[in-house]
Design a protein around this motif. Structure first.
Motif, PDB file in Angstrom:
ATOM      1  N   ALA A  88      -5.065   5.344  -0.350  1.00  0.00           N
ATOM      2  CA  ALA A  88      -4.322   4.004   0.166  1.00  0.00           C
ATOM      3  C   ALA A  88      -3.785   3.106  -0.573  1.00  0.00           C
ATOM      4  CB  ALA A  88      -5.760   3.495   1.311  1.00  0.00           C
ATOM      5  N   MET A  89      -3.989   3.018  -1.700  1.00  0.00           N
ATOM      6  CA  MET A  89      -3.561   2.076  -2.684  1.00  0.00           C
ATOM      7  C   MET A  89      -2.102   2.486  -3.088  1.00  0.00           C
ATOM      8  SD  MET A  89      -5.878  -0.159  -2.615  1.00  0.00           S
ATOM      9  CE  MET A  89      -5.123  -1.274  -3.801  1.00  0.00           C
ATOM     10  N   ALA A 126      -1.840   1.135 -10.728  1.00  0.00           N
ATOM     11  CA  ALA A 126      -1.800  -0.165 -11.268  1.00  0.00           C
ATOM     12  C   ALA A 126      -1.839  -1.235 -10.338  1.00  0.00           C
ATOM     13  CB  ALA A 126      -0.238  -0.061 -11.937  1.00  0.00           C
ATOM     14  N   VAL A 127      -1.698  -1.240  -9.212  1.00  0.00           N
ATOM     15  CA  VAL A 127      -1.886  -2.216  -8.041  1.00  0.00           C
ATOM     16  C   VAL A 127      -3.446  -2.298  -7.883  1.00  0.00           C
ATOM     17  CG1 VAL A 127      -1.595  -2.655  -5.799  1.00  0.00           C
ATOM     18  CG2 VAL A 127       0.303  -2.013  -6.966  1.00  0.00           C
ATOM     19  N   ALA A 128      -4.304  -1.129  -7.739  1.00  0.00           N
ATOM     20  CA  ALA A 128      -5.513  -1.238  -7.583  1.00  0.00           C
ATOM     21  C   ALA A 128      -6.186  -2.101  -8.862  1.00  0.00           C
ATOM     22  CB  ALA A 128      -6.345   0.170  -7.905  1.00  0.00           C
ATOM     23  N   MET A 181       2.176  -7.300  -7.461  1.00  0.00           N
ATOM     24  CA  MET A 181       1.748  -6.019  -6.947  1.00  0.00           C
ATOM     25  C   MET A 181       2.911  -5.229  -6.423  1.00  0.00           C
ATOM     26  SD  MET A 181      -2.097  -6.968  -4.928  1.00  0.00           S
ATOM     27  CE  MET A 181      -1.352  -8.445  -3.783  1.00  0.00           C
ATOM     28  N   VAL A 182       3.833  -5.893  -5.734  1.00  0.00           N
ATOM     29  CA  VAL A 182       5.088  -5.144  -5.505  1.00  0.00           C
ATOM     30  C   VAL A 182       5.876  -4.475  -6.609  1.00  0.00           C
ATOM     31  CG1 VAL A 182       7.223  -5.098  -4.080  1.00  0.00           C
ATOM     32  CG2 VAL A 182       5.398  -6.204  -3.125  1.00  0.00           C
ATOM     33  N   HIS A 185       0.863  -1.357   0.030  1.00  0.00           N
ATOM     34  CA  HIS A 185       0.032   0.142  -0.027  1.00  0.00           C
ATOM     35  C   HIS A 185       0.858   1.369   0.161  1.00  0.00           C
ATOM     36  CE1 HIS A 185       0.715   0.396   4.316  1.00  0.00           C
ATOM     37  NE2 HIS A 185       0.378  -0.790   4.482  1.00  0.00           N
ATOM     38  N   ALA A 186       0.241   2.603   0.096  1.00  0.00           N
ATOM     39  CA  ALA A 186       0.889   3.605   0.065  1.00  0.00           C
ATOM     40  C   ALA A 186       1.884   3.981   0.850  1.00  0.00           C
ATOM     41  CB  ALA A 186      -0.210   4.808  -0.214  1.00  0.00           C
TER      42      ALA A 186
END
Length: 216
Positions: free
Chosen positions: A194-195, A199-201, A68-69, A25-26
């Motif tokens: 928060a994301m 791209a992760v979202a 995701m990372v 997350h952020a």
């Protein structure tokens, strides 16, 4: 003719950023950025955990968490995603990872290693496997929220160790909260700042991670 000796290469400065990242997350990204610049690091190595020995719940697969990372860190070339713990069987102990990385690094230019952690991890560090040896191998880089410096755990008071403070702006975001909100049916895109990134979202939405009826 006088022969001059070339100067020795300065040790590389490497930050280690471990965690479940379930999801990243952020605040994770911000902490790594602060560490990169505050400590003048040459790289921050992100290390998603393989089998966390202090967590009972099931994590999203290593494949998803690594993906995701990678998406969250794509904007910074000095961020390196390392799957070392996801490739190793058995519980993921930070000490084993540091030993392995330092052993592999002996053939190259020497490095100075910084373990990037939050205040909660610092407080809990005396419960970690092999923590006395770990403190001999790394400099701790502890996130400090607000003006108060991190409090040294009672078990570490009087124990020689190197510790630097990272000034992290207050950020009210956690993986636990993100998972809970997604499990209630909120969309990843609705979680805003928060994301870790858009791209992760999108990745979470495309794979229906953490949603009701999670398809991990």
């Amino acid at each position: 003719m006088t022969r001059t000796t070339p100067p020795e290469s300065a040790p590389r400065r490497i930050g280690l950023m471990g965690g479940s990242f379930d999801p990243v997350h952020a605040a994770h990204v911000r902490l790594a950025e602060v560490a990169l610049h505050t400590l003048a690091l040459d790289e921050v190595r992100w290390i998603p955990v393989g089998q966390p020995w202090q967590k009972a719940r099931q994590l999203a697969s290593a494949e998803h968490r690594l993906a995701m990372v990678r998406l969250a860190t794509a904007h910074e070339p000095r961020f390196v995603v390392d799957p070392i713990e996801t490739l190793r069987s058995g519980p993921s102990y930070t000490l084993d990872t540091v030993r392995e990385l330092q052993q592999a690094d002996r053939a190259t230019v020497p490095a100075q290693w910084f373990l990037i952690i939050g205040q909660d991890q610092y407080a809990n560090l005396p419960t970690w496997h092999g923590w006395p040896e770990l403190l001999e191998r790394v400099t701790l880089a502890v996130a400090c929220r607000g003006d108060a410096p991190p409090q040294t755990p009672a078990a570490l008071q009087g124990v020689a160790h190197h510790c630097q403070t990272l000034p992290l702006p207050p950020m009210r975001v956690s993986s636990t909260d993100i998972r809970a909100r997604l499990a209630r049916g909120e969309s990843p895109q609705s979680l805003g700042d928060a994301m870790a990134s858009e791209a992760v979202a999108r990745y979470i939405a495309n794979h229906q991670l953490y949603a009701p009826g999670d398809h991990r």
